[in-house]
Structure formats: C-alpha cells, structure tokens
Design a protein around this motif. Structure first.
Motif, mmCIF file in Angstrom:
data_model
loop_
_atom_site.group_PDB
_atom_site.id
_atom_site.type_symbol
_atom_site.label_atom_id
_atom_site.label_comp_id
_atom_site.label_asym_id
_atom_site.label_seq_id
_atom_site.Cartn_x
_atom_site.Cartn_y
_atom_site.Cartn_z
ATOM 1 N N CYS A 131 1.405 -0.889 -0.499
ATOM 2 C CA CYS A 131 0.004 -0.065 -0.140
ATOM 3 C C CYS A 131 0.817 1.269 0.019
ATOM 4 C CB CYS A 131 -1.070 0.065 1.410
ATOM 5 S SG CYS A 131 -1.682 1.450 1.033
ATOM 6 N N LYS A 132 2.198 1.214 0.997
ATOM 7 C CA LYS A 132 3.019 2.577 0.766
ATOM 8 C C LYS A 132 3.491 2.679 -0.348
ATOM 9 C CE LYS A 132 3.729 2.464 5.468
ATOM 10 N NZ LYS A 132 4.628 2.605 6.698
ATOM 11 N N LYS A 133 3.780 1.251 -1.530
ATOM 12 C CA LYS A 133 4.246 1.529 -2.650
ATOM 13 C C LYS A 133 3.557 2.287 -3.367
ATOM 14 C CE LYS A 133 7.822 -2.151 -2.073
ATOM 15 N NZ LYS A 133 7.781 -3.288 -3.107
ATOM 16 N N HIS A 153 -6.361 9.178 -1.887
ATOM 17 C CA HIS A 153 -7.535 8.952 -1.007
ATOM 18 C C HIS A 153 -7.841 7.328 -0.833
ATOM 19 C CE1 HIS A 153 -10.787 9.748 1.954
ATOM 20 N NE2 HIS A 153 -11.593 9.164 1.165
ATOM 21 N N LYS A 154 -7.816 6.113 -2.042
ATOM 22 C CA LYS A 154 -8.268 5.277 -1.685
ATOM 23 C C LYS A 154 -6.692 3.909 -0.727
ATOM 24 C CE LYS A 154 -8.689 1.101 -4.322
ATOM 25 N NZ LYS A 154 -8.973 0.648 -5.522
ATOM 26 N N TYR A 155 -5.842 4.869 -1.337
ATOM 27 C CA TYR A 155 -4.624 3.667 -0.831
ATOM 28 C C TYR A 155 -4.300 4.126 0.263
ATOM 29 C CZ TYR A 155 -3.728 2.259 -5.780
ATOM 30 O OH TYR A 155 -3.739 1.808 -6.724
ATOM 31 N N GLN A 156 -4.690 6.077 1.161
ATOM 32 C CA GLN A 156 -4.170 6.226 2.553
ATOM 33 C C GLN A 156 -5.268 5.519 3.107
ATOM 34 O OE1 GLN A 156 -2.261 8.463 3.169
ATOM 35 N NE2 GLN A 156 -2.170 7.296 5.058
ATOM 36 N N GLU A 157 -6.760 5.333 2.765
ATOM 37 C CA GLU A 157 -7.641 4.683 3.499
ATOM 38 C C GLU A 157 -7.998 3.463 4.098
ATOM 39 O OE1 GLU A 157 -11.988 4.836 1.751
ATOM 40 O OE2 GLU A 157 -11.539 6.855 3.423
ATOM 41 N N GLU A 158 -6.767 2.380 2.499
ATOM 42 C CA GLU A 158 -6.351 1.328 3.104
ATOM 43 C C GLU A 158 -5.411 1.111 3.884
ATOM 44 O OE1 GLU A 158 -5.282 -1.062 -0.952
ATOM 45 O OE2 GLU A 158 -7.402 -0.011 -1.608
ATOM 46 N N GLN A 159 -4.249 2.222 3.999
ATOM 47 C CA GLN A 159 -3.181 2.063 4.757
ATOM 48 C C GLN A 159 -3.153 2.518 6.055
ATOM 49 O OE1 GLN A 159 -0.158 4.738 3.550
ATOM 50 N NE2 GLN A 159 0.235 4.943 5.798
#
Length: 195
Positions: free
Chosen positions: A71-73, A97-103
């Motif tokens: 996710c960070k990648k 936003h999507k990836y930040q929520e996953e993280q």
C-alpha cells in the motif's frame, strides 16, 4: 443497610435487592471456576491455546505487514506519477485517498494485535490461581474490585432480565469463555461422563 438496584425506565420499573443480585452473579461466576486440583490441566490447555493463537497471529501479522508495504508503494508511485505530470490532480486525489484509507485500515489492524507470549507463563499462573476461586473473590472484595472483576470477565458489563429472573452477560472474555468450557468438561469427567 439494604441496598437495591433500581431501574426507573418506563417499561422496566424494577427494584431488586443488591444482595439477591450479587448472589445470582456469584452463582454465574461458579460456571467460570475450575477446581484447583485441575489447575495444571487448565494451565496446559491454556498454554496450548495461546501458543496456537500466537502462531496464527504471527501469520496474520506477516500478511498485514506485506499488505502495508504494498500500500505504501502504491502511494509513493501515485505521488511520483503526479509529480512528473503523468496523471491529473483529480485522479491523483481519488487514488491517494483510496490508498490512504487502505493504509489506515491495515495500520489499525496491526495496532489491534496485543498478544505477547513474553509473560504467558506468569499470566497463566495468575489466571489458574484466580479461576479456582472467583466466587470467593466476589464475596470478599469491595464494590470497586467487584466492578473490576465484572468487567474482566464480561467486558460489556452485565444486566438483569426480570422476566426470567436471571443475570445476563452479552459478551464473555474469550479467556474465561474457554475456562468455562474446560470447567464443564472437568465436571463431566468427575461424573464419569465422556468428555
């Protein structure tokens, strides 16, 4: 000095003697007690359960950490592509936003792992000691410690159902739930019933 628990809601309108409710609760605690002569068996079973939980937790933690790295990648890649002008602001904002929520979700799951086997032996010794005398502890302690004991066993507290005159507990601490199962098996064993 007689004390009462009072329920003043419209539908309830119930007064119950504190002494009566405390005795009902004491009877409930007996379901979570194990005879002290079975404390070594209880300790062995609980050690086995916790060691297996630790293995499962470790596997799950490894998966979560791998997902967090991925996710960070993704976040780094989308930031780099935006910085280089390869994607528009709207697409960047949407996926960031999507990836930040996953993280955040993965980090929250990682933070929820509180199991540590470092003090397992010490904790199990204490648990087996107390699990043989919960009702006695209840009788001999003050109100503050009764509340602590109640929330230790039943994290969501307890209630009283006046229609069937029973103390109710919506959720039982997983550890004490296992102890109750072991206690029942030991009682059945004493009676000669198959376990």
């Amino acid at each position: 000095n007689l004390y009462y628990y009072k329920c003043r809601t419209k539908l309830c309108k119930n007064n119950k003697s504190a002494k009566v409710l405390h005795n009902k609760y004491k009877e409930l605690l007996k379901c979570y007690e194990v005879d002290s002569k079975f404390s070594n068996i209880l300790k062995d079973v609980m050690t086995y359960v916790f060691e297996n939980l630790a293995k499962e937790s470790q596997t799950e933690m490894t998966v979560l950490k791998r997902n967090l790295t991925e996710c960070k990648k993704k976040i780094e890649t989308i930031e780099e592509r935006f910085a280089l002008g390869e994607i528009e602001q709207s697409i960047y904002a949407k996926f960031k936003h999507k990836y930040q929520e996953e993280q955040d979700e993965i980090e929250q799951k990682i933070g929820a792992f509180g199991f540590s086997s470092s003090n397992l032996e010490k904790a199990l010794k204490k648990i087996t000691k107390y699990s043989s005398k919960l009702s006695n502890i209840w009788d001999s302690t003050d109100l503050v410690n009764k509340v602590k004991l109640q929330y230790l066993l039943f994290p969501e507290g307890m209630g009283y159902d006046k229609s069937n005159d029973k103390v109710q507990t919506p959720k039982v601490n997983l550890l004490f739930s296992a102890i109750a199962s072991i206690s029942k098996a030991m009682k059945d064993y004493k009676k000669g019933e198959p376990v």
